[in-house]
Design an enzyme around this catalytic site. Structure first.
Site, PDB file in Angstrom:
ATOM      1  N   LYS A  80      33.206   1.553  23.185  1.00 55.92           N
ATOM      2  CA  LYS A  80      33.566   2.856  23.762  1.00 55.92           C
ATOM      3  C   LYS A  80      34.174   3.744  22.678  1.00 55.92           C
ATOM      4  O   LYS A  80      34.949   3.255  21.837  1.00 55.92           O
ATOM      5  CB  LYS A  80      34.569   2.633  24.904  1.00 55.92           C
ATOM      6  CG  LYS A  80      34.951   3.887  25.683  1.00 55.92           C
ATOM      7  CD  LYS A  80      35.914   3.545  26.824  1.00 55.92           C
ATOM      8  CE  LYS A  80      36.306   4.753  27.646  1.00 55.92           C
ATOM      9  NZ  LYS A  80      37.253   4.429  28.733  1.00 55.92           N
ATOM     10  N   SER A 155      35.723   6.182  33.372  1.00 55.38           N
ATOM     11  CA  SER A 155      35.381   6.926  32.182  1.00 55.38           C
ATOM     12  C   SER A 155      34.504   6.161  31.190  1.00 55.38           C
ATOM     13  O   SER A 155      33.897   6.768  30.323  1.00 55.38           O
ATOM     14  CB  SER A 155      36.661   7.350  31.462  1.00 55.38           C
ATOM     15  OG  SER A 155      37.365   6.217  30.989  1.00 55.38           O
ATOM     16  N   SER A 179      38.588   2.575  34.947  1.00 50.04           N
ATOM     17  CA  SER A 179      37.476   3.009  34.100  1.00 50.04           C
ATOM     18  C   SER A 179      36.582   1.911  33.550  1.00 50.04           C
ATOM     19  O   SER A 179      35.548   2.225  32.960  1.00 50.04           O
ATOM     20  CB  SER A 179      38.006   3.824  32.929  1.00 50.04           C
ATOM     21  OG  SER A 179      38.291   5.112  33.369  1.00 50.04           O
TER      22      SER A 179
HETATM   23  N1  GLN Z   1      39.306   7.912  36.767  1.00 50.92           N
HETATM   24  C1  GLN Z   1      40.667   7.719  36.434  1.00 50.92           C
HETATM   25  C2  GLN Z   1      41.170   8.951  35.714  1.00 50.92           C
HETATM   26  O1  GLN Z   1      40.457   9.874  35.643  1.00 50.92           O
HETATM   27  C3  GLN Z   1      40.819   6.494  35.588  1.00 50.92           C
HETATM   28  C4  GLN Z   1      40.469   6.707  34.176  1.00 50.92           C
HETATM   29  C5  GLN Z   1      40.594   5.487  33.334  1.00 50.92           C
HETATM   30  O2  GLN Z   1      40.761   4.369  33.840  1.00 50.92           O
HETATM   31  N2  GLN Z   1      40.587   5.697  32.040  1.00 50.92           N
HETATM   32  O3  GLN Z   1      42.242   9.005  35.235  1.00 50.92           O
END
Ligand code: GLN
Length: 488
Positions: A80, A155, A179
């Site tokens: 990532k 994400s 995410s």
């Molecule tokens: N979707 C969540 C957010 O927008 C989690 C993001 C993540 O786990 N990095 O913060």
């Protein structure tokens, strides 16, 4: 050899070990596959085929000299874009870091290299890991390989989509509120978030430091266990990292631990907002465990409805502080339009950050401001403790907790981009796990009628990864959903 790119780490390790396959052949197959499908999927922001092949050659040489390093030696692992890899760009899918090249490896990368893995490419994500659909990337949107009109989740959407499309054998993601698990569920692969502290965060660009964890995406639970085993451990460069207080020989635990287990099902996770097909699917999964002799207990996590609001206070507060370092002075984007010190900050940040990141910084700054700190931030921390208390109470009774990973399957691209609140609810079943610091895994549990994957979440006790893996592995072995791959 057919479809090398869809094989598991265990299968490939056996082929490499017996000499039927070389790492260079494997890497070339993954490169060819990526070249063939990534134009549609857009999982990768960039990759360096020559560098990957050089790492593969080094692996083959080690093996020829009788010095193979274990099951990950010669296996391509996609990364990532939020994790630092020496001499590669680390952009966090943001314009803010467009020209940043890392001078060092993140600790998890160092450990994967020590295990012989090939560090493969930069995977797309929501900017600074903020989002649930990978549509917040400043560079490109990634498609879900099961239906290119839908989002892969986020994400870590690039990491999940690359797995589903056969563009890597394993990938790394990060999970602050879901995410890893949410995109894993939406793309029909395994995704796992470790207990907070198990994997070093050194070299992970911080979003919300008290929640962020690095974890693996893989085809099978066993593969995820192999990757995690290579990365864990206390690191002097991250003072929140810790040696596991539990068993860490995960691959062996999959064979030893056979249940039957006592499993909790929280009623709060099956109410309003859940898609009927997801609900029916997870109920079936629960029935399957019951059929295997497990005891199913209805449990309650009474503060569940507060997880999303608490998360969006704590996470944005930490983000506003962490992202203050991107000021246009040091390594981030610097505005050409700046006239003085103040406009250097404001214009550089204004140009460099996307809308969602700005929204989070503003919200986080607000909840930390002197007039509102007690009302929001302090209160959120108290409720966070209550959420952990709910889990502690449940775990007095059960070995693990079963829930859906995501309330819905993959949704259409663009569907929630104008509605941040709808987007935030995508993580309603994963967020409380981060607030409590627990480990959890998403394992494929079937498909909707229209062919979109669904994921089952297994939440374990703190440092209870070994048992959590065993519980998820039992389900996977009873179903084999991972053997179905999307048509691309
Ligand atoms: N979707 C969540 C957010 O927008 C989690 C993001 C993540 O786990 N990095 O913060």
């Amino acid at each position: 050899m057919q479809d090398l790119h869809f094989k598991t780490i265990t299968e490939l390790a056996a082929l490499l070990e017996s000499g039927e396959l070389t790492s260079v052949q494997l890497m070339q197959a993954v490169i060819d596959r990526t070249a063939a499908v990534d134009e549609q999927v857009k999982a990768f922001l960039s990759y360096d085929a020559d560098d990957a092949l050089a790492q593969a050659r080094a692996s083959d040489e080690r093996r020829a000299a009788g010095q193979a390093l274990g099951p990950l030696d010669g296996i391509p692992v996609g990364i990532k874009d939020v994790l630092a890899v020496k001499d590669q760009s680390v952009r966090c899918a943001s314009k803010m870091l467009e020209n940043y090249v890392s001078p060092f490896d993140a600790t998890c990368i160092t450990k994967l290299r020590q295990a012989g893995a090939i560090i493969w490419g930069r995977l797309n994500m929501d900017e600074f890991a903020m989002g649930s659909s990978t549509e917040n990337s400043a560079y490109q949107t990634t498609a879900n390989p099961w239906n290119l009109e839908t989002i892969p989740g986020g994400s870590s959407g690039g990491s999940a989509a690359a797995m589903a499309a056969g563009e890597a054998i394993a990938t790394l993601g990060t999970d602050t509120g879901g995410s890893i698990r949410q995109p894993a569920a939406l793309c029909g692969v395994v995704g796992m978030k470790p207990t907070y502290g198990l994997v070093s965060r050194y070299g992970l660009v911080a979003f919300a430091s008290s929640l962020d964890q690095v974890g693996p995406f893989a085809r099978t639970v066993e593969d995820a266990a192999i990757v995690l085993e290579a990365m864990l451990g206390k690191d002097l460069k991250d003072s929140t990292s810790i040696e596991s207080l539990g068993e860490t020989n995960y691959a062996a635990a999959l064979k030893d631990k056979k249940g039957p287990w006592t499993l909790g099902v929280p009623q709060e996770f099956f109410g309003e907002g859940i898609d009927p097909e997801v609900k029916a699917n997870i109920e079936q999964a629960v029935d399957w465990y019951r059929g295997q002799g497990c005891t199913i207990v209805d449990i309650s996590l009474p503060h569940s409805d507060l997880a999303v609001p608490v998360y969006y206070i704590v996470a944005t507060a930490e983000a506003s502080s962490n992202l203050a370092r991107f000021d246009g002075v040091r390594y981030s984007h610097r505005s050409e339009a700046a006239k003085d010190a103040l406009t250097l900050f404001t214009k550089s940040r204004g140009e460099g950050f996307g809308d969602e990141v700005k929204r989070r910084i503003i919200l986080g700054t607000y909840v930390l401001s002197s007039g509102y700190y007690d009302a929001y931030y302090k209160r959120a921390q108290k409720v966070r403790r209550l959420i952990l208390g709910d889990f502690e109470k449940a775990f007095e009774q059960v070995d693990a907790i079963l829930t859906p990973t995501s309330p819905t399957p993959a949704f259409k691209r663009g569907e929630r981009t104008d509605d941040p609140l709808a987007m935030y609810l995508s993580d309603i079943y994963t967020i409380s796990v981060n607030l409590a610091g627990l480990p959890a895994i998403s394992v494929p549990s079937g498909f909707t009628e229209s062919g979109l994957p669904i994921g089952l979440q297994v939440i374990g006790k703190a440092f209870g990864e070994a048992e959590m893996f065993a519980i998820a592995h039992a389900f996977e072995q009873g179903h084999d959903y991972y053997k179905t791959t999307p048509k691309l």
